[in-house]
Design an enzyme around this catalytic site. Structure first.
Site, PDB file in Angstrom:
ATOM      1  N   ARG A 110       0.877  -1.168   0.000  1.00 15.71           N
ATOM      2  CA  ARG A 110       0.000   0.000   0.000  1.00 15.71           C
ATOM      3  C   ARG A 110       0.917   1.221   0.000  1.00 15.71           C
ATOM      4  O   ARG A 110       1.648   1.458   0.964  1.00 15.71           O
ATOM      5  CB  ARG A 110      -0.915   0.004   1.232  1.00 15.71           C
ATOM      6  CG  ARG A 110      -1.895   1.184   1.280  1.00 15.71           C
ATOM      7  CD  ARG A 110      -2.763   1.080   2.527  1.00 15.71           C
ATOM      8  NE  ARG A 110      -3.584   2.246   2.710  1.00 15.71           N
ATOM      9  CZ  ARG A 110      -4.836   2.382   2.289  1.00 15.71           C
ATOM     10  NH1 ARG A 110      -5.410   1.389   1.619  1.00 15.71           N
ATOM     11  NH2 ARG A 110      -5.522   3.481   2.521  1.00 15.71           N
ATOM     12  N   HIS A 137      -7.206   1.485  -6.863  1.00 20.45           N
ATOM     13  CA  HIS A 137      -7.491   0.780  -5.599  1.00 20.45           C
ATOM     14  C   HIS A 137      -8.355  -0.442  -5.922  1.00 20.45           C
ATOM     15  O   HIS A 137      -9.539  -0.515  -5.580  1.00 20.45           O
ATOM     16  CB  HIS A 137      -8.228   1.717  -4.650  1.00 20.45           C
ATOM     17  CG  HIS A 137      -8.190   1.288  -3.209  1.00 20.45           C
ATOM     18  ND1 HIS A 137      -7.661   0.086  -2.792  1.00 20.45           N
ATOM     19  CD2 HIS A 137      -8.633   1.910  -2.067  1.00 20.45           C
ATOM     20  CE1 HIS A 137      -7.769  -0.022  -1.474  1.00 20.45           C
ATOM     21  NE2 HIS A 137      -8.355   1.066  -1.020  1.00 20.45           N
ATOM     22  N   GLN A 140     -10.449  -2.442  -3.181  1.00 20.46           N
ATOM     23  CA  GLN A 140     -11.663  -1.742  -2.761  1.00 20.46           C
ATOM     24  C   GLN A 140     -12.792  -1.989  -3.751  1.00 20.46           C
ATOM     25  O   GLN A 140     -13.941  -2.224  -3.363  1.00 20.46           O
ATOM     26  CB  GLN A 140     -11.387  -0.243  -2.652  1.00 20.46           C
ATOM     27  CG  GLN A 140     -12.586   0.577  -2.208  1.00 20.46           C
ATOM     28  CD  GLN A 140     -13.006   0.266  -0.782  1.00 20.46           C
ATOM     29  OE1 GLN A 140     -12.182   0.339   0.125  1.00 20.46           O
ATOM     30  NE2 GLN A 140     -14.264  -0.084  -0.573  1.00 20.46           N
ATOM     31  N   ASP A 228     -16.006   9.893  -2.210  1.00 22.79           N
ATOM     32  CA  ASP A 228     -14.750   9.672  -1.504  1.00 22.79           C
ATOM     33  C   ASP A 228     -14.316  10.996  -0.888  1.00 22.79           C
ATOM     34  O   ASP A 228     -14.835  12.063  -1.235  1.00 22.79           O
ATOM     35  CB  ASP A 228     -13.685   9.139  -2.467  1.00 22.79           C
ATOM     36  CG  ASP A 228     -12.489   8.518  -1.760  1.00 22.79           C
ATOM     37  OD1 ASP A 228     -12.502   8.450  -0.512  1.00 22.79           O
ATOM     38  OD2 ASP A 228     -11.536   8.109  -2.446  1.00 22.79           O
ATOM     39  N   CYS A 269     -15.712   4.463   0.423  1.00 23.12           N
ATOM     40  CA  CYS A 269     -14.673   3.514   0.844  1.00 23.12           C
ATOM     41  C   CYS A 269     -14.125   3.808   2.236  1.00 23.12           C
ATOM     42  O   CYS A 269     -13.442   2.957   2.813  1.00 23.12           O
ATOM     43  CB  CYS A 269     -13.545   3.488  -0.178  1.00 23.12           C
ATOM     44  SG  CYS A 269     -12.618   5.031  -0.332  1.00 23.12           S
ATOM     45  N   ARG A 297     -14.498  -5.857   2.613  1.00 27.43           N
ATOM     46  CA  ARG A 297     -13.074  -5.846   2.330  1.00 27.43           C
ATOM     47  C   ARG A 297     -12.449  -7.168   2.782  1.00 27.43           C
ATOM     48  O   ARG A 297     -11.583  -7.735   2.104  1.00 27.43           O
ATOM     49  CB  ARG A 297     -12.384  -4.669   3.020  1.00 27.43           C
ATOM     50  CG  ARG A 297     -12.678  -3.293   2.434  1.00 27.43           C
ATOM     51  CD  ARG A 297     -12.150  -3.129   1.024  1.00 27.43           C
ATOM     52  NE  ARG A 297     -10.717  -3.363   0.929  1.00 27.43           N
ATOM     53  CZ  ARG A 297      -9.778  -2.459   1.214  1.00 27.43           C
ATOM     54  NH1 ARG A 297     -10.121  -1.235   1.604  1.00 27.43           N
ATOM     55  NH2 ARG A 297      -8.489  -2.756   1.079  1.00 27.43           N
TER      56      ARG A 297
END
Length: 310
Positions: A110, A137, A140, A228, A269, A297
């Protein structure tokens, strides 16, 4: 040596493979219903396997979901933050990749830099998973599609609207439109428009993609609205103010949700900033799926892990 299964981006994996990953994750979720969280999966397919989780960027959901997921699958994890590595002292990611590959069975990274991920992949001899970069991502997106389908049925044919900054998460939603068959609309300021490359790829692969500056136009008749955070941890105070001014018309509130279908859902998210990209009435209201999304997730990650290492 057989070809490694890296999980790097939604546009780089065959759609049937992606569907298999989701089906696997969902089946494991269903099989564990009502069971203690610490209970191992019955088959323990990753017993004896070790996942290195490298965090150049901090995380809550990515860290915990991969850690718990790997343990439930029978494997183990090692967490490496930037302070635990020698990258800040001159060691290259190429050398880090070579070393970690001698110790572990897979690496999750990450990081802000997609170039760092590319360098890791080039030199690793074990599967690599993209836990987030500034470009995309994909983990996600897999959890998001799983959540959408749990609440609204098959993703194919649904209309998903993104409201806000055309960022890395938006890019993965665009990729997913081609792979899972939903229509994608993106309402973004011109200066924060989504990746033109991602839009072109998705359209060339059969997706219906609309990019507009009007949130109301994009949301009208949608099945799902996604947002987001407006400001990332890398933005300074001045750039943060500029982003707020640009993105204020894209706040997801009751008025904007009213333009969507009556049974439309909201997704985010996380982490969320109530009163900025979304109001409390929406994210904490009955149409919000964010907590199911966060839980998924874990289940989507387990599908990814077993695909990479199974």
């Amino acid at each position: 040596m057989s070809q490694l299964r890296h999980f790097l981006d939604i546009d780089q994996i065959d759609g049937a493979e992606l569907r298999g990953i989701l089906d696997n994750g969902k089946a494991r979720k269903d099989a564990r219903a009502g069971q203690p969280k610490g209970k191992l999966d019955e088959d323990q397919p990753l017993a004896g396997k070790v996942l290195a989780m490298v965090f150049i960027q901090p995380s809550t959901r990515t860290r915990v979901s991969f850690d718990v997921g790997m343990r439930q699958l029978g494997g183990e994890t090692i967490v490496l933050n930037s302070d635990d590595l020698q990258l800040d002292r001159g060691e290259t990611m190429a050398d880090t990749a070579r070393v970690l590959s001698r110790y572990v069975d897979a690496i999750m990274l990450r990081t802000k830099s997609h170039e760092m991920l590319d360098e890791l992949v080039q030199h690793a001899t074990v599967p690599v998973i993209n836990g987030l970069t500034d470009a995309s991502h994909p983990c996600q997106l897999m959890a998001d599609v799983m959540t959408l389908e749990e609440h609204r049925g098959a993703a194919e044919g649904q209309v998903v609207t993104w409201a806000g900054d055309g960022n890395n998460v938006a890019t993965s939603w665009i990729h997913g439109a081609a792979q899972f068959g939903y229509e994608m609309r993106l309402a973004c300021p011109e200066t924060l428009s989504p990746s033109a490359r991602a839009v072109q790829w998705a359209r060339e692969n059969g997706a219906t993609i609309t990019v507009t500056e009007s949130a109301e136009e994009a949301v009208r008749g949608s099945d799902c609205i996604v947002s987001d955070a407006w400001v990332s941890m890398h933005d300074d105070e001045e750039s943060g103010r500029q982003r707020h001014n640009l993105l204020a018309p894209y706040q997801v509130n009751d008025q904007l949700m009213a333009q969507a279908k009556a049974d439309a859902v909201f997704m985010h998210c996380l982490p969320a900033h109530r009163g900025e990209e979304v109001t409390a009435d929406v994210i904490d209201g009955p149409r919000s799926l964010v907590w199911d999304e966060a839980e998924n997730r874990l289940h989507a990650q387990k599908g990814i892990l077993t695909w990479c290492l199974g």
